[in-house]
Write a protein that holds these residues in place. Structure first.
Motif, PDB file in Angstrom:
ATOM      1  N   VAL A  32      12.150  -0.956   3.826  1.00 43.30           N
ATOM      2  CA  VAL A  32      11.113   0.040   3.583  1.00 43.30           C
ATOM      3  C   VAL A  32      10.016  -0.203   4.614  1.00 43.30           C
ATOM      4  N   VAL A  33       9.663   0.829   5.359  1.00 45.50           N
ATOM      5  CA  VAL A  33       8.627   0.727   6.383  1.00 45.50           C
ATOM      6  C   VAL A  33       7.346   1.342   5.823  1.00 45.50           C
ATOM      7  N   VAL A  34       6.261   0.562   5.874  1.00 48.59           N
ATOM      8  CA  VAL A  34       4.971   1.005   5.349  1.00 48.59           C
ATOM      9  C   VAL A  34       4.071   1.349   6.525  1.00 48.59           C
ATOM     10  N   VAL A  35       3.498   2.557   6.489  1.00 47.93           N
ATOM     11  CA  VAL A  35       2.719   3.082   7.604  1.00 47.93           C
ATOM     12  C   VAL A  35       1.308   3.412   7.134  1.00 47.93           C
ATOM     13  N   ASN A  36       0.321   3.015   7.942  1.00 46.76           N
ATOM     14  CA  ASN A  36      -1.066   3.424   7.708  1.00 46.76           C
ATOM     15  C   ASN A  36      -1.184   4.842   8.252  1.00 46.76           C
ATOM     16  N   GLY A  37      -1.229   5.818   7.355  1.00 45.81           N
ATOM     17  CA  GLY A  37      -1.259   7.218   7.753  1.00 45.81           C
ATOM     18  C   GLY A  37      -2.480   7.623   8.555  1.00 45.81           C
ATOM     19  N   GLN A  38      -3.553   6.837   8.505  1.00 40.48           N
ATOM     20  CA  GLN A  38      -4.781   7.151   9.238  1.00 40.48           C
ATOM     21  C   GLN A  38      -4.825   6.497  10.620  1.00 40.48           C
ATOM     22  N   LEU A  63       0.657   5.352   3.627  1.00 38.61           N
ATOM     23  CA  LEU A  63      -0.512   5.085   2.790  1.00 38.61           C
ATOM     24  C   LEU A  63      -1.739   5.589   3.530  1.00 38.61           C
ATOM     25  N   ASP A  64      -2.620   6.298   2.825  1.00 37.37           N
ATOM     26  CA  ASP A  64      -3.774   6.915   3.477  1.00 37.37           C
ATOM     27  C   ASP A  64      -5.103   6.208   3.224  1.00 37.37           C
ATOM     28  N   GLU A  65      -5.187   5.338   2.261  1.00 39.21           N
ATOM     29  CA  GLU A  65      -6.462   4.688   1.951  1.00 39.21           C
ATOM     30  C   GLU A  65      -6.412   3.191   2.235  1.00 39.21           C
ATOM     31  N   VAL A  66      -5.876   2.834   3.395  1.00 39.41           N
ATOM     32  CA  VAL A  66      -5.762   1.428   3.776  1.00 39.41           C
ATOM     33  C   VAL A  66      -7.131   0.914   4.205  1.00 39.41           C
ATOM     34  N   PRO A  67      -7.579  -0.209   3.637  1.00 33.53           N
ATOM     35  CA  PRO A  67      -8.881  -0.771   4.019  1.00 33.53           C
ATOM     36  C   PRO A  67      -8.898  -1.200   5.491  1.00 33.53           C
ATOM     37  N   ASP A  68     -10.063  -1.060   6.121  1.00 32.21           N
ATOM     38  CA  ASP A  68     -10.245  -1.495   7.514  1.00 32.21           C
ATOM     39  C   ASP A  68     -10.467  -2.997   7.567  1.00 32.21           C
ATOM     40  N   GLY A  69     -10.282  -3.557   8.736  1.00 31.55           N
ATOM     41  CA  GLY A  69     -10.567  -4.972   8.952  1.00 31.55           C
ATOM     42  C   GLY A  69      -9.328  -5.832   8.873  1.00 31.55           C
ATOM     43  N   LEU A  70      -9.514  -7.105   9.226  1.00 33.69           N
ATOM     44  CA  LEU A  70      -8.402  -8.041   9.223  1.00 33.69           C
ATOM     45  C   LEU A  70      -8.172  -8.687   7.866  1.00 33.69           C
ATOM     46  N   LYS A  71      -9.189  -8.665   7.013  1.00 36.22           N
ATOM     47  CA  LYS A  71      -9.097  -9.302   5.707  1.00 36.22           C
ATOM     48  C   LYS A  71      -9.475  -8.288   4.635  1.00 36.22           C
ATOM     49  N   LYS A  78      -4.408  -4.900  -4.043  1.00 38.42           N
ATOM     50  CA  LYS A  78      -3.611  -4.444  -5.176  1.00 38.42           C
ATOM     51  C   LYS A  78      -3.706  -2.935  -5.372  1.00 38.42           C
ATOM     52  N   THR A  79      -4.939  -2.403  -5.327  1.00 41.71           N
ATOM     53  CA  THR A  79      -5.131  -0.987  -5.663  1.00 41.71           C
ATOM     54  C   THR A  79      -4.840  -0.023  -4.513  1.00 41.71           C
ATOM     55  N   LYS A  80      -5.076  -0.457  -3.270  1.00 45.68           N
ATOM     56  CA  LYS A  80      -4.935   0.465  -2.146  1.00 45.68           C
ATOM     57  C   LYS A  80      -3.679   0.274  -1.313  1.00 45.68           C
ATOM     58  N   ILE A  81      -3.019  -0.876  -1.463  1.00 43.09           N
ATOM     59  CA  ILE A  81      -1.804  -1.115  -0.686  1.00 43.09           C
ATOM     60  C   ILE A  81      -0.602  -1.381  -1.597  1.00 43.09           C
ATOM     61  N   LEU A  82      -0.659  -2.450  -2.373  1.00 42.63           N
ATOM     62  CA  LEU A  82       0.501  -2.877  -3.143  1.00 42.63           C
ATOM     63  C   LEU A  82       0.914  -1.885  -4.229  1.00 42.63           C
ATOM     64  N   SER A  83      -0.006  -1.473  -5.076  1.00 45.37           N
ATOM     65  CA  SER A  83       0.342  -0.548  -6.174  1.00 45.37           C
ATOM     66  C   SER A  83       0.886   0.780  -5.672  1.00 45.37           C
ATOM     67  N   PRO A  84       0.226   1.439  -4.696  1.00 44.21           N
ATOM     68  CA  PRO A  84       0.799   2.700  -4.200  1.00 44.21           C
ATOM     69  C   PRO A  84       2.174   2.505  -3.557  1.00 44.21           C
ATOM     70  N   LEU A  85       2.348   1.379  -2.856  1.00 36.36           N
ATOM     71  CA  LEU A  85       3.645   1.103  -2.234  1.00 36.36           C
ATOM     72  C   LEU A  85       4.734   0.928  -3.278  1.00 36.36           C
ATOM     73  N   LEU A  86       4.483   0.086  -4.268  1.00 36.60           N
ATOM     74  CA  LEU A  86       5.475  -0.137  -5.317  1.00 36.60           C
ATOM     75  C   LEU A  86       5.760   1.133  -6.112  1.00 36.60           C
ATOM     76  N   ALA A  87       4.729   1.951  -6.323  1.00 41.20           N
ATOM     77  CA  ALA A  87       4.925   3.224  -7.029  1.00 41.20           C
ATOM     78  C   ALA A  87       5.870   4.138  -6.240  1.00 41.20           C
ATOM     79  N   GLN A  88       5.697   4.188  -4.925  1.00 38.71           N
ATOM     80  CA  GLN A  88       6.567   5.019  -4.087  1.00 38.71           C
ATOM     81  C   GLN A  88       7.993   4.478  -4.052  1.00 38.71           C
TER      82      GLN A  88
END
Length: 115
Positions: A32-38, A63-71, A78-88
């Protein structure tokens, strides 16, 4: 600097694409390839990787709401990357076959787990 990072990531993706199609029993259907849509870099690298590795289009998650920055904080991860990914993955019926989750560029590289 941004061009250097893009070229570096593209070179890595290209090297991975040239390797054997089946490594330890893993095929394109297991990825599964995960892409930052922005992120243009993320979309470009993912497009090349998907094409070169023969990843099915149904195995690409944007995913469209990926947080900026390295950390990123644990809650944001959990809310902006992992949960939406697992839901998809679950919604597309890929959970049983997924063995690899490959993140493209444009994602934080660290998760702050301190309270």
């Amino acid at each position: 600097m941004r061009r250097f990072v893009f070229c570096f990531c593209f070179a890595i993706a290209l090297c991975l694409a040239i390797t054997s199609r089946a490594i330890a029993g893993i095929s394109a259907d297991n990825v599964v390839v995960v892409v930052n849509g922005q992120s243009l870099d993320s979309r470009t690298i993912a497009n090349h990787y998907v094409q070169l590795r023969g990843i099915p289009s149904g195995n690409v998650v944007f995913l469209d709401e990926v947080p900026d920055g390295l950390k990123v904080s644990l809650d944001d991860f959990k809310t902006k990357i992992l949960s939406p990914l697992l839901a998809q993955i679950n919604a597309r019926g890929l959970a049983a076959q997924t063995r690899v989750i490959a993140y493209s560029a444009g994602f934080p590289t660290g998760v702050d787990i301190s309270p």
